[in-house]
Design an enzyme around this catalytic site. Structure first.
Site: not given
Lengths: 433, 89
Positions: A38, A113, A137
């Site tokens: 990420k 996210s 997330s």
């Protein structure tokens, strides 16, 4: 044997913000395993933007501890995945670099996210990825894309090199297609790191076991309450029935603190964000601030121009919640509420081994369908409690509704990540048979 | 309820410039979120706050840190070995 591989599979979902074509890997437990990271996790030499224009062009001079560990275990870091700017969102639509599509239905959001990480795994581009989970997330995109995602116990995985959004809530964790792969990556990234002042010395050396006879599974009524789609509730109840069939004991329970958990979460995370994101001023990293202007004017202009609307909103909410005159009404009460949530978990988990319920109240919605911030926040209601309490939680796929994946969430006691992994594994192995 | 003027003040405190034409939308969204936060009014003030986390300290020993050239490769403006910021006065 160490070596290189080529990573050139087409990315049809905008899962990646940056990719390496030739990927180096080493020897070890994850030898040659392609792993996506990420974009809020620092990678030396690879751009790291947090999905924000305020970090455009930033290349960290060091690796996050988890990246160091993955490399040492032989994994190949293939690139950086798309995300809601600074982790602030539930759909990955808040990325400054365009939304990610859900491989299960490209017209729909992948969740967020960590939507890029989930789409990269669900789309078959990588077997495993790292995400971060501040209020769901990792688990939300895992549920929406039909893969597995683990938010470890707070402090079990080092946050050194994770660009901070809300320090007391967030935790790095793995996403993968199977519980076994999630567990393999967790075994590499967990453990003590002296550079994270909250890091606990609790390594993870577990191999998943499908033996859950006698495990007591609490099912809180609130996880099936208002706002939870009937079809999702039904799928998850079917999944819980599978656990019962495997010998688990199902125990109905209640968690009254759920009534104000979401409000406590949003006051806490926005307050912490208002402090953490003060560092983005165009001086030390990111596009340059205008040094000829007076500093407040220069910072205002840069932050007005380069932060997205959701990030600006959360910084401002936090600034407001911490301001003199409002601190008592918002931040202080949120910390009392947070204790109530933690106490609820302690009480329930003293009677049962794990808690089970849906990960998300609905399946993935269409790209662009939700624009009101509050209605977006409300969809985090089932994931934020685990972050407030710091307990481990996993999302495992439990079937589809009109072709869209639903997730079963298993939450456990502090440092009993092994237990939630086992329950998820038992379920997965039973339905795969 | 907060007003557009208050939203503007908060934005200034947070060093974020908000265009005038966006203040209305920001204010409306802000107020609907604050209204939701009123749920916390049900929480008894003065009750014990959450203290579930703690910092782990270590001895303050000087150790090698990041390479200066690597660190200076990121700032948008630097001069010699210094990072340049906007004017203070």
């Amino acid at each position: 044997m160490a070596g290189t591989f080529t990573f050139d599979a087409p990315d049809r979902w905008n899962a990646f913000l940056y990719r390496q074509e030739t990927v180096r890997y080493g020897d070890g437990a994850l030898q040659g395993l392609p792993v996506a990271i990420k974009d809020n996790i620092s990678t030396a030499g690879l751009p790291t933007t947090c999905g924000s224009r305020i970090l455009e062009g930033y290349v960290p001079p060091y690796d996050a501890h988890v990246v160091t560990l993955l490399k040492a275990a032989g994994a190949g870091i293939v690139g950086k995945t798309n995300m809601d700017e600074f982790g602030m969102g539930t759909t990955t639509e808040n990325s400054a670099y365009g939304p990610t599509a859900n491989p299960a239905d490209p017209g729909r959001v992948p969740g967020g996210s960590s939507g890029g990480s989930a789409a990269a795994v669900a789309g078959g581009l990588v077997p495993a990825a790292l995400g971060s989970d501040t209020g769901g997330s990792i688990r939300c995109p895992a549920a929406f894309c039909g893969i597995v995602g683990l938010k470890p116990t707070y402090s079990r995985v080092s946050r050194y090199g994770l660009i901070a959004y809300s320090n007391t809530l967030e935790q790095i964790g793995p996403l993968a297609a199977t519980v076994s792969d999630v567990s393999r990556v967790m075994a590499v990234i967990a453990g003590h790191d002296r550079r994270d002042s909250t890091s606990a010395d609790r390594p993870y050396t577990h191999t998943p076991s499908a033996e859950i006879r006698g495990t007591r599974v609490g099912v809180p009524a609130e996880f099936f309450g208002e706002g939870v789609d009937d079809a999702v509730g039904e799928r998850v109840r079917d999944a819980i029935a599978v656990l019962e069939h495997l010998g688990a004991e199902i125990v109905p329970c209640t968690m009254p603190s759920m009534a104000f958990a979401l409000a406590a979460y949003y006051v806490t995370c926005t307050s912490e964000a208002s402090s953490n994101l003060a560092r983005f001023d165009g001086v030390r990293y990111g596009p340059a601030v205008d040094t000829k202007k007076q500093w407040h004017a220069a910072f205002r202009e840069l932050r007005g121009d380069r932060f997205g609307k959701e990030v600006q909103r959360r910084i401002m909410l936090g600034t407001f919640a911490l301001s003199a005159g409002y601190y008592g009404k918002y931040y202080a009460k949120a910390q009392v509420a947070r204790k109530a949530v933690r106490d609820d978990f302690t009480r329930v988990l003293s009677d049962v081994d794990v808690i089970a319920g849906p990960t998300m109240p609905t399946t993935a919605w269409r790209l662009g369908e939700k624009s009101d911030p509050l209605s977006m926040y409300l969809s985090d209601i089932l994931t934020v409690p685990a972050n407030l309490a710091g307990v481990p939680a996993i999302s495992v796929p439990c079937g589809t509704i009109n072709g869209l994946p639903a997730g079963l969430q298993i939450i456990g006691r502090h440092f009993e990540d092994e237990q939630v992994v086992d329950v998820a594994y038992a379920y997965e192995q039973e339905v795969l048979r | 309820m907060v007003s557009e003027t208050e939203i503007n003040d908060i934005a200034n405190l947070a060093d974020i410039s908000i265009p005038k034409e966006e203040l209305g939308t920001f204010t409306a969204q802000f107020n609907s979120i604050l209204e939701y936060f009123d749920l916390l009014d049900a929480v008894e003030a003065g009750s014990p706050e959450d203290t579930g986390r703690y910092n782990i300290f270590r001895e303050d020993i000087v150790e090698p840190s990041l390479d200066q050239d690597a660190v200076l490769s990121n700032p948008g403006s630097s001069e010699d070995e210094f990072i340049k910021g906007p004017r203070v006065m």
